[in-house]
Design a protein around this motif. Structure first.
Motif, mmCIF file in Angstrom:
data_model
loop_
_atom_site.group_PDB
_atom_site.id
_atom_site.type_symbol
_atom_site.label_atom_id
_atom_site.label_comp_id
_atom_site.label_asym_id
_atom_site.label_seq_id
_atom_site.Cartn_x
_atom_site.Cartn_y
_atom_site.Cartn_z
ATOM 1 N N ALA A 184 43.138 -0.685 -39.386
ATOM 2 C CA ALA A 184 43.756 -0.840 -40.593
ATOM 3 C C ALA A 184 44.456 0.493 -40.661
ATOM 4 O O ALA A 184 44.040 1.444 -41.405
ATOM 5 C CB ALA A 184 42.838 -1.029 -41.778
ATOM 6 N N GLU A 241 47.502 3.645 -41.145
ATOM 7 C CA GLU A 241 48.577 4.006 -42.166
ATOM 8 C C GLU A 241 49.951 3.695 -41.514
ATOM 9 O O GLU A 241 50.785 3.130 -42.378
ATOM 10 C CB GLU A 241 48.484 5.583 -41.942
ATOM 11 C CG GLU A 241 47.315 6.098 -42.723
ATOM 12 C CD GLU A 241 47.043 7.629 -42.509
ATOM 13 O OE1 GLU A 241 47.425 8.414 -43.600
ATOM 14 O OE2 GLU A 241 46.880 8.163 -41.329
ATOM 15 N N LEU A 244 50.382 -0.561 -41.378
ATOM 16 C CA LEU A 244 50.313 -1.050 -42.891
ATOM 17 C C LEU A 244 51.604 -1.589 -43.197
ATOM 18 O O LEU A 244 51.777 -2.915 -43.869
ATOM 19 C CB LEU A 244 49.400 -0.559 -43.738
ATOM 20 C CG LEU A 244 48.615 -1.266 -44.754
ATOM 21 C CD1 LEU A 244 47.854 -2.052 -44.182
ATOM 22 C CD2 LEU A 244 47.729 -0.241 -45.741
ATOM 23 N N GLN A 288 49.917 -7.065 -47.032
ATOM 24 C CA GLN A 288 49.121 -5.635 -46.846
ATOM 25 C C GLN A 288 48.141 -5.453 -48.000
ATOM 26 O O GLN A 288 46.822 -5.123 -47.555
ATOM 27 C CB GLN A 288 49.876 -4.468 -46.327
ATOM 28 C CG GLN A 288 50.944 -4.362 -47.525
ATOM 29 C CD GLN A 288 51.810 -2.923 -47.391
ATOM 30 O OE1 GLN A 288 51.321 -2.019 -47.477
ATOM 31 N NE2 GLN A 288 53.119 -3.213 -46.785
ATOM 32 N N VAL A 309 44.091 -4.975 -47.707
ATOM 33 C CA VAL A 309 43.358 -3.726 -48.069
ATOM 34 C C VAL A 309 42.277 -3.860 -49.140
ATOM 35 O O VAL A 309 41.346 -3.430 -49.105
ATOM 36 C CB VAL A 309 44.268 -2.695 -48.355
ATOM 37 C CG1 VAL A 309 43.602 -1.255 -48.875
ATOM 38 C CG2 VAL A 309 45.315 -2.252 -47.071
ATOM 39 N N VAL A 333 44.009 3.913 -43.404
ATOM 40 C CA VAL A 333 44.444 3.920 -44.553
ATOM 41 C C VAL A 333 43.394 4.627 -45.402
ATOM 42 O O VAL A 333 42.213 4.299 -45.585
ATOM 43 C CB VAL A 333 45.161 2.555 -45.079
ATOM 44 C CG1 VAL A 333 46.174 2.131 -44.107
ATOM 45 C CG2 VAL A 333 44.113 1.737 -45.356
#
Length: 186
Positions: free
Chosen positions: A15, A17, A20, A26, A30, A61
């Motif tokens: 997951a 940065e 995503l 997305q 999350v 993330v």
């Protein structure tokens, strides 16, 4: 089979940065991963996470990185996390027979890791709303393939409520705001 938190560990797959923004759904992914991570922390379910080629795709993330335990993240190059040197030992050290998977991409790293875990003797649970792919068709096909292979495909809320078991506990009370927030984001 119903899930019990004492039998489960959790693996957050890639997951990241820079990955995503390319994923379909997305925000929901999350939010669902966040719910699972919060429940895991509340119920002491051990958690690991992977990042695929972090130089190119970045780290976990921020919304999820802050929910991970220290030293939970392992870098990988193999799409199947279990094929990465040292990962099988990390998963085995958790001493849990079921692994709840979430993350990206459903049809690549999540799928291949699920098959790697299954081949190693683990029961695999995939949280369907907590996985995403760039293309919705790939996500659907990946989930269907895992289910046909005997893996349990559930939702994050199903996992959390099975882990919680009861409504009269401090853990349940702590999780209610996050469960409500997940439904608001879907």
């Amino acid at each position: 089979m119903l899930l019990h938190h004492a039998d489960c560990s959790m693996l957050l797959v890639d997951a990241q940065e820079r990955l995503l923004p390319a994923l379909d759904g997305q925000q929901g992914m999350v939010a669902a991963c966040g719910l699972l991570l919060r429940a895991a922390r509340e119920l002491e379910v051990p958690v690991l996470a992977t990042v695929q080629y972090p130089k190119g795709l970045g780290g976990v993330v921020p919304d999820l990185a802050g929910l991970l335990p220290p030293d939970a993240v392992a870098e990988k190059i193999c799409f199947d996390a279990m094929a990465e040197p040292g990962m099988a030992g990390r998963v085995a050290a958790l001493k849990r027979r079921r692994v709840v998977l979430c993350g990206a991409e459903a049809h690549v790293c999540v799928l291949q890791t699920a098959f790697g875990l299954q081949a190693a003797g683990y029961e695999v649970v995939v949280a369907a709303d907590a996985v995403a792919s760039r293309d919705p068709e790939d996500r659907q096909r990946g989930l269907a393939r895992m289910e046909r292979a005997g893996m349990l495909v559930a939702t994050s809320e199903m996992v959390v409520f099975e882990w919680l078991r009861r409504a009269d506990t401090p853990a349940f009370k702590a999780m209610i705001p996050f469960i409500k927030r997940l439904k608001e984001k879907s």
